[in-house]
Design a protein around this motif. Structure first.
Motif, short mmCIF file in Angstrom:
data_model
loop_
_atom_site.label_atom_id
_atom_site.label_comp_id
_atom_site.label_asym_id
_atom_site.label_seq_id
_atom_site.Cartn_x
_atom_site.Cartn_y
_atom_site.Cartn_z
N PHE A 23 -47.22 -49.40 44.06
CA PHE A 23 -47.66 -48.37 44.99
C PHE A 23 -46.74 -48.25 46.20
O PHE A 23 -46.46 -47.16 46.68
CB PHE A 23 -49.11 -48.65 45.44
CG PHE A 23 -50.12 -48.35 44.37
CD1 PHE A 23 -50.79 -47.14 44.36
CD2 PHE A 23 -50.41 -49.28 43.38
CE1 PHE A 23 -51.73 -46.84 43.38
CE2 PHE A 23 -51.34 -49.00 42.40
CZ PHE A 23 -52.00 -47.78 42.39
N SER A 24 -46.26 -49.38 46.71
CA SER A 24 -45.38 -49.33 47.88
C SER A 24 -44.06 -48.61 47.55
O SER A 24 -43.61 -47.75 48.30
CB SER A 24 -45.08 -50.74 48.39
OG SER A 24 -46.26 -51.38 48.83
N ALA A 27 -44.68 -44.93 47.12
CA ALA A 27 -44.83 -44.24 48.40
C ALA A 27 -43.47 -43.95 49.01
O ALA A 27 -43.22 -42.85 49.54
CB ALA A 27 -45.67 -45.09 49.35
N GLN A 34 -48.64 -45.10 51.52
CA GLN A 34 -49.21 -45.82 50.40
C GLN A 34 -50.69 -45.48 50.19
O GLN A 34 -51.12 -45.32 49.04
CB GLN A 34 -49.04 -47.33 50.59
CG GLN A 34 -49.55 -48.15 49.41
CD GLN A 34 -49.20 -49.62 49.54
OE1 GLN A 34 -48.26 -49.99 50.22
NE2 GLN A 34 -49.98 -50.47 48.88
#
Length: 332
Positions: A23-24, A27, A34
């Motif tokens: 997810f990081s 993003a 995020q």
């Protein structure tokens, strides 16, 4: 239940998490926060009705349902990109990113001027250049990693509906240490002059399948088999190995032309075999307007110095890479 209310941005975030490993990273790749990426994936899972990512694992892994959805997400987003590219023709010109593959010597000798010309004539088209060896270019086309590529017509592709437009032909050359007696003459070398010397070729060292690069074909036609002591796809590496005394290098004229030739001499190889270079594409995939524009520019571009344009009226040139199906409209 999945329906028309699903937003494209949910699919974009889901795809970014899968392709960037978390997810990081997703993003960062999508220039979103995020929490927003997490919210998009959660919204997508509610719409689908099942989890698409297994968050218990680090990094998150795609669930079986997510793997199926992933294929559709990629297809949907590709269709959106293609629709945007098609609409651009009504706004006064093609636009978008064209992923373009090339092997090292063609990339160095031909692509810089082409990129410069396209930046001036087609400012809304971005070329993303991918450099790799000839055999990997075929796989990149079939995977969809590149839209177009420059490759020699030999070795021929072994799978897929790859079409081509020949651009230029160039001589084969031998790269010789400057203190070797063969370096003293400037006329073309005969295969017999070097057949029993230690040789370094382009391509890969292979023991199970005889390579079909042009130098191997030339040796066979002269009644010899080429068994190189080393092989490489990087022109400067080949020249450096010759300079170090490992053997005589066999390559194409452009590869020698773009290399630092200090300490070596270059002589043409006598014989009928030349390297023919073509721009290729996957006939099973519809080319975007941007890719078709680049294909047209390639066909009209000036060939690199030291090469000759291909006469496309010759029958052996028109069908250098045979497809499984009929000619793609962009090929003529």
């Amino acid at each position: 239940m999945l329906n028309a209310d699903v937003r494209l941005e949910w699919l974009v975030s889901f795809l970014a998490v899968v392709e960037n490993g978390g997810f990081s990273s997703a993003a960062e790749a999508t220039h979103r926060s995020q929490p927003r990426v997490s919210m998009h994936v959660a919204s997508l899972e509610r719409a689908v009705g099942v989890p698409v990512l297994d968050r218990r694992k680090r990094p998150s892994e795609v669930t079986p349902a997510g793997a199926v959805l992933l294929l559709h997400a990629r297809s949907i987003l590709r269709d959106v990109e293609l629709a945007e590219a098609e609409m651009s023709t009504f706004r006064g010109g093609a636009r978008g990113v064209v992923n373009f593959g090339a092997y090292p010597s063609a990339s160095a000798a031909f692509m810089p001027q082409l990129l410069r010309d396209l930046s001036e004539s087609e400012p809304d088209i971005t070329i993303s250049l991918v450099e790799t060896d000839t055999l990997e270019l075929d796989n990149a086309l079939l995977r969809g990693d590149v839209d177009l590529c420059l490759r020699p017509v030999t070795p021929r592709p072994t799978q897929g509906a790859i079409r081509s437009r020949p651009l230029w032909r160039e001589r084969l050359v031998a790269v010789i240490p400057e203190d070797d007696p063969l370096a003293e003459d400037e006329k073309a070398l005969e295969v017999a002059d070097i057949a029993y010397r230690d040789l370094i070729s382009i391509g890969r060292l292979e023991s199970d399948v005889p390579p079909s690069f042009e130098a191997y074909q030339l040796f066979r036609d002269e009644g010899y088999e080429l068994h190189p002591v080393q092989a490489t796809n990087q022109p400067q590496s080949l020249v450096s190995m010759v300079r170090a005394g490992l053997g005589i290098g066999l390559t194409n004229a452009l590869a020698a032309q773009i290399s630092d030739l200090s300490g070596v001499r270059v002589r043409e190889l006598n014989g009928p075999h030349e390297r023919v270079v073509a721009v290729c594409w996957n006939a099973d995939v519809v080319l975007s307007p941007a890719a078709r524009t680049v294909l047209t520019a390639l066909a009209q571009a000036r060939v690199p110095a030291g090469t000759r344009p291909v006469d496309r009226s010759r029958p052996e040139i028109r069908q250098v890479i045979a497809p499984r199906r009929g000619v793609h409209p962009a090929s003529e």
